[in-house]
Design an enzyme around this catalytic site. Structure first.
Site, PDB file in Angstrom:
ATOM      1  N   LYS A  11      28.061   2.089  73.033  1.00 31.41           N
ATOM      2  CA  LYS A  11      29.499   1.928  73.046  1.00 31.41           C
ATOM      3  C   LYS A  11      29.959   3.288  73.274  1.00 31.41           C
ATOM      4  O   LYS A  11      29.693   4.203  72.396  1.00 31.41           O
ATOM      5  CB  LYS A  11      30.059   1.308  71.615  1.00 31.41           C
ATOM      6  CG  LYS A  11      31.685   0.893  71.494  1.00 31.41           C
ATOM      7  CD  LYS A  11      31.943   0.200  70.619  1.00 31.41           C
ATOM      8  CE  LYS A  11      33.595   0.026  70.379  1.00 31.41           C
ATOM      9  NZ  LYS A  11      34.022  -0.987  69.402  1.00 31.41           N
ATOM     10  N   PHE A  27      33.358   3.952  58.594  1.00 35.44           N
ATOM     11  CA  PHE A  27      32.076   3.025  58.501  1.00 35.44           C
ATOM     12  C   PHE A  27      31.973   2.561  56.893  1.00 35.44           C
ATOM     13  O   PHE A  27      30.808   2.526  56.633  1.00 35.44           O
ATOM     14  CB  PHE A  27      30.612   3.618  59.164  1.00 35.44           C
ATOM     15  CG  PHE A  27      30.642   3.858  60.619  1.00 35.44           C
ATOM     16  CD1 PHE A  27      31.448   3.275  61.327  1.00 35.44           C
ATOM     17  CD2 PHE A  27      29.440   4.770  61.049  1.00 35.44           C
ATOM     18  CE1 PHE A  27      31.461   3.579  62.824  1.00 35.44           C
ATOM     19  CE2 PHE A  27      29.323   4.840  62.306  1.00 35.44           C
ATOM     20  CZ  PHE A  27      30.377   4.409  63.160  1.00 35.44           C
ATOM     21  N   ASN A  77      35.397   8.667  63.465  1.00 35.02           N
ATOM     22  CA  ASN A  77      35.639   8.846  61.911  1.00 35.02           C
ATOM     23  C   ASN A  77      34.512   9.152  61.223  1.00 35.02           C
ATOM     24  O   ASN A  77      34.521   9.260  59.833  1.00 35.02           O
ATOM     25  CB  ASN A  77      36.336   7.773  61.196  1.00 35.02           C
ATOM     26  CG  ASN A  77      37.595   7.122  62.124  1.00 35.02           C
ATOM     27  OD1 ASN A  77      38.670   8.234  62.265  1.00 35.02           O
ATOM     28  ND2 ASN A  77      37.952   6.058  62.541  1.00 35.02           N
ATOM     29  N   THR A  78      33.389   9.269  61.786  1.00 40.50           N
ATOM     30  CA  THR A  78      32.116   9.819  61.117  1.00 40.50           C
ATOM     31  C   THR A  78      32.021  11.395  61.850  1.00 40.50           C
ATOM     32  O   THR A  78      31.809  11.475  62.778  1.00 40.50           O
ATOM     33  CB  THR A  78      30.915   8.998  61.415  1.00 40.50           C
ATOM     34  OG1 THR A  78      31.213   7.774  60.728  1.00 40.50           O
ATOM     35  CG2 THR A  78      29.491   9.427  61.030  1.00 40.50           C
ATOM     36  N   ASN A 124      35.654   2.718  72.614  1.00 40.96           N
ATOM     37  CA  ASN A 124      35.910   2.747  71.042  1.00 40.96           C
ATOM     38  C   ASN A 124      37.416   3.155  71.130  1.00 40.96           C
ATOM     39  O   ASN A 124      38.102   3.270  72.081  1.00 40.96           O
ATOM     40  CB  ASN A 124      35.116   3.543  70.503  1.00 40.96           C
ATOM     41  CG  ASN A 124      34.889   3.117  69.042  1.00 40.96           C
ATOM     42  OD1 ASN A 124      35.754   2.806  68.323  1.00 40.96           O
ATOM     43  ND2 ASN A 124      33.557   3.229  68.459  1.00 40.96           N
ATOM     44  N   ASN A 160      43.318   4.174  62.716  1.00 38.36           N
ATOM     45  CA  ASN A 160      42.211   3.795  61.592  1.00 38.36           C
ATOM     46  C   ASN A 160      41.439   4.969  61.399  1.00 38.36           C
ATOM     47  O   ASN A 160      40.943   5.557  62.499  1.00 38.36           O
ATOM     48  CB  ASN A 160      41.311   2.485  61.681  1.00 38.36           C
ATOM     49  CG  ASN A 160      40.204   2.887  62.222  1.00 38.36           C
ATOM     50  OD1 ASN A 160      39.312   2.835  61.606  1.00 38.36           O
ATOM     51  ND2 ASN A 160      40.165   2.297  63.551  1.00 38.36           N
ATOM     52  N   SER A 204      32.587   6.378  67.281  1.00 35.39           N
ATOM     53  CA  SER A 204      33.732   6.459  66.327  1.00 35.39           C
ATOM     54  C   SER A 204      33.926   7.758  66.289  1.00 35.39           C
ATOM     55  O   SER A 204      33.230   8.691  65.757  1.00 35.39           O
ATOM     56  CB  SER A 204      33.134   5.702  64.864  1.00 35.39           C
ATOM     57  OG  SER A 204      34.208   5.983  64.168  1.00 35.39           O
TER      58      SER A 204
HETATM   59  C1  LIG Z   1      40.588  -0.953  61.883  1.00 31.77           C
HETATM   60  C2  LIG Z   1      39.583  -0.726  62.868  1.00 31.77           C
HETATM   61  C3  LIG Z   1      38.271  -0.493  62.498  1.00 31.77           C
HETATM   62  C4  LIG Z   1      37.467  -0.396  63.527  1.00 31.77           C
HETATM   63  N1  LIG Z   1      35.871  -0.366  63.060  1.00 31.77           N
HETATM   64  C5  LIG Z   1      34.815  -0.153  64.310  1.00 31.77           C
HETATM   65  C6  LIG Z   1      33.538  -0.064  64.050  1.00 31.77           C
HETATM   66  O1  LIG Z   1      33.130  -0.214  62.786  1.00 31.77           O
HETATM   67  N2  LIG Z   1      32.841  -0.020  64.919  1.00 31.77           N
HETATM   68  C7  LIG Z   1      33.204   0.050  66.336  1.00 31.77           C
HETATM   69  O2  LIG Z   1      32.397   0.254  67.303  1.00 31.77           O
HETATM   70  N3  LIG Z   1      34.536   0.103  66.510  1.00 31.77           N
HETATM   71  C8  LIG Z   1      35.457  -0.134  65.425  1.00 31.77           C
HETATM   72  N4  LIG Z   1      36.653  -0.371  65.936  1.00 31.77           N
HETATM   73  C9  LIG Z   1      36.882  -0.169  67.249  1.00 31.77           C
HETATM   74  C10 LIG Z   1      37.255  -1.594  68.012  1.00 31.77           C
HETATM   75  O3  LIG Z   1      36.198  -2.257  67.887  1.00 31.77           O
HETATM   76  C11 LIG Z   1      37.778  -1.429  69.188  1.00 31.77           C
HETATM   77  O4  LIG Z   1      36.826  -0.964  70.226  1.00 31.77           O
HETATM   78  C12 LIG Z   1      39.052  -0.599  69.559  1.00 31.77           C
HETATM   79  O5  LIG Z   1      39.985  -0.905  68.318  1.00 31.77           O
HETATM   80  C13 LIG Z   1      39.756  -0.761  70.895  1.00 31.77           C
HETATM   81  O6  LIG Z   1      40.068  -2.207  71.122  1.00 31.77           O
HETATM   82  P1  LIG Z   1      41.557  -2.798  70.674  1.00 31.77           P
HETATM   83  O7  LIG Z   1      42.569  -1.709  71.455  1.00 31.77           O
HETATM   84  O8  LIG Z   1      41.653  -4.162  71.334  1.00 31.77           O
HETATM   85  O9  LIG Z   1      41.827  -2.735  69.160  1.00 31.77           O
HETATM   86  C14 LIG Z   1      37.599  -0.547  65.003  1.00 31.77           C
HETATM   87  C15 LIG Z   1      39.011  -0.621  65.366  1.00 31.77           C
HETATM   88  C16 LIG Z   1      40.098  -0.754  64.188  1.00 31.77           C
HETATM   89  C17 LIG Z   1      41.400  -0.812  64.824  1.00 31.77           C
END
Ligand SMILES: Cc1cc2nc3c(=O)[nH]c(=O)nc-3n(C[C@H](O)[C@H](O)[C@H](O)COP(=O)(O)O)c2cc1C
Length: 344
Positions: free
Chosen positions: A222, A119, A182-183, A251, A115, A180
């Site tokens: 985080k 934000f 993406n910022t 993350n 992704n 993140s």
């Molecule tokens: C579509 C998507 C959007 C996410 N948006 C955020 C976010 O806004 N803030 C954040 O701290 N992590 C965000 N994450 C990261 C998740 O909170 C998590 O830390 C990361 O996906 C690893 O866990 P997983 O392998 O179980 O998905 C996002 C993940 C995905 C897939």
């Protein structure tokens, strides 16, 4: 049941399904008989195991990771799936649209997601409204905070400070998201000097808020899984020096292990099964470094009960899921809790 529907779900864009799911969860959580039905459907045969972490009582160690319910619309419904905590956000002070779509990719062959949302959210005022009112019993709510894209990096701590002030009264804990991918340049806030500049005023504000509210609102940080050992130790050192209450490890990742999906080369953060080993080894490393001084919330590549148990055994107090829920469906929490987790 969910697996039977999966091919149908895959006919739609990931973001379309996400909007639909959040809307349904939000509505279900607001209609008491529907919420009760959901709770009955997803109730685990095992209660607990309860966890004490950051001075809070969690009914079980499982949480919904940040980014799924960015605007706090669906958390009442998510609570019905059995989560002990839900982390809403990332919220920024002002609303912002995020990156242009398409910006989420299902890597089905890899049980992963890439992704680059950036934000997208409706801003602090909207989220604050969603958090007011009655809470489901025993649900811990975390608010994950981030900076607006247009805020210059040198002024980032103003964004985080204003969010801390807004959400300390409404949240059980706060998560400072500096990881993140993406910022633009957000991750540079993890470096020693930048993190000191960010956490110093946040730590002072945290003390002030504790006096005002009569309770400590834990603040966690985080981190990214892509830090090298030196960067990681630097960041953890600063986090300890400034009395932060815990860390969330981790993350999404910019790494690209061997992947099968045609979307493997899309830019953005990778999550799900391919980051499981990386994330578990980071939890182990952080656990060795911290040696119990502050708790760890594990996030990354948690797809089943064995993944959760491995993180608890590695020293995590709580474990969050995101991508696992997308592939395994809403029954995942019950499935994991029924598996019988052991706390160290
Ligand atoms: C579509 C998507 C959007 C996410 N948006 C955020 C976010 O806004 N803030 C954040 O701290 N992590 C965000 N994450 C990261 C998740 O909170 C998590 O830390 C990361 O996906 C690893 O866990 P997983 O392998 O179980 O998905 C996002 C993940 C995905 C897939």
């Amino acid at each position: 049941m969910y697996k039977a529907f999966r091919p149908l779900i895959y006919l739609f864009e990931p973001e379309q399904i996400h909007h639909l799911t959040i809307t349904l969860l939000g509505l279900s959580g607001r209609i008491p008989p529907v919420a009760a039905l959901l709770r009955a459907l997803f109730r685990s045969h095992q209660s607990g195991p309860e966890v004490q972490c950051c001075g809070l009582s969690f009914i079980n160690p499982l949480g919904m990771a940040a980014g799924y319910d960015k605007d706090g619309y669906g958390w009442r419904g998510l609570a019905c799936l059995g989560f002990g905590h839900v982390e809403v956000g990332t919220v920024t002070p002002r609303p912002q649209p995020g990156n242009p779509p398409p910006r989420v990719y299902r890597l089905v062959e890899d049980r992963a997601i890439i992704n680059r949302m950036g934000f997208n959210n409706r801003g602090a005022e909207y989220l604050a409204r969603q958090l007011k009112g009655r809470r489901p019993e025993n649900l811990i709510i975390g608010v994950n905070i981030g900076k607006n894209k247009i805020t210059p990096l040198e002024e980032a701590n103003q964004d985080y400070l204003s969010l801390l002030r807004t959400f300390a009264p409404l949240a059980d804990y706060l998560a400072v998201n500096i990881s993140s991918p993406n910022t633009p340049d957000l991750r540079s806030l993890q470096s020693r000097a930048a993190l000191e500049d960010l956490l110093r005023p946040l730590a002072a504000e945290k003390v002030l808020q504790a006096q005002l509210l009569g309770r400590n609102v834990p603040v966690l940080v985080k981190l990214a899984p892509d830090l090298d050992d030196h960067e990681l130790e630097d960041a953890l050192g600063v986090i300890l020096e400034h009395n932060m209450d815990g860390v969330i490890i981790n993350n999404t990742s910019l790494a690209r292990p061997v992947l099968q999906s045609p979307f493997a080369h899309e830019s953005g953060g990778l999550s799900g099964a391919p980051i499981s080993v990386l994330s578990l080894s980071m939890v182990r490393k952080v656990s060795r470094f911290l040696n119990g001084r502050i708790p760890i919330i594990a996030s990354g590549g948690v797809m089943n009960v064995a993944d959760v148990q491995a993180r608890l055994d590695a020293g995590a107090s709580l474990v969050q899921v995101y991508t696992g829920l997308i592939y395994e469906g809403p029954g995942l929490v019950k499935q994991i809790l029924d598996g019988g987790l052991r706390i160290r």
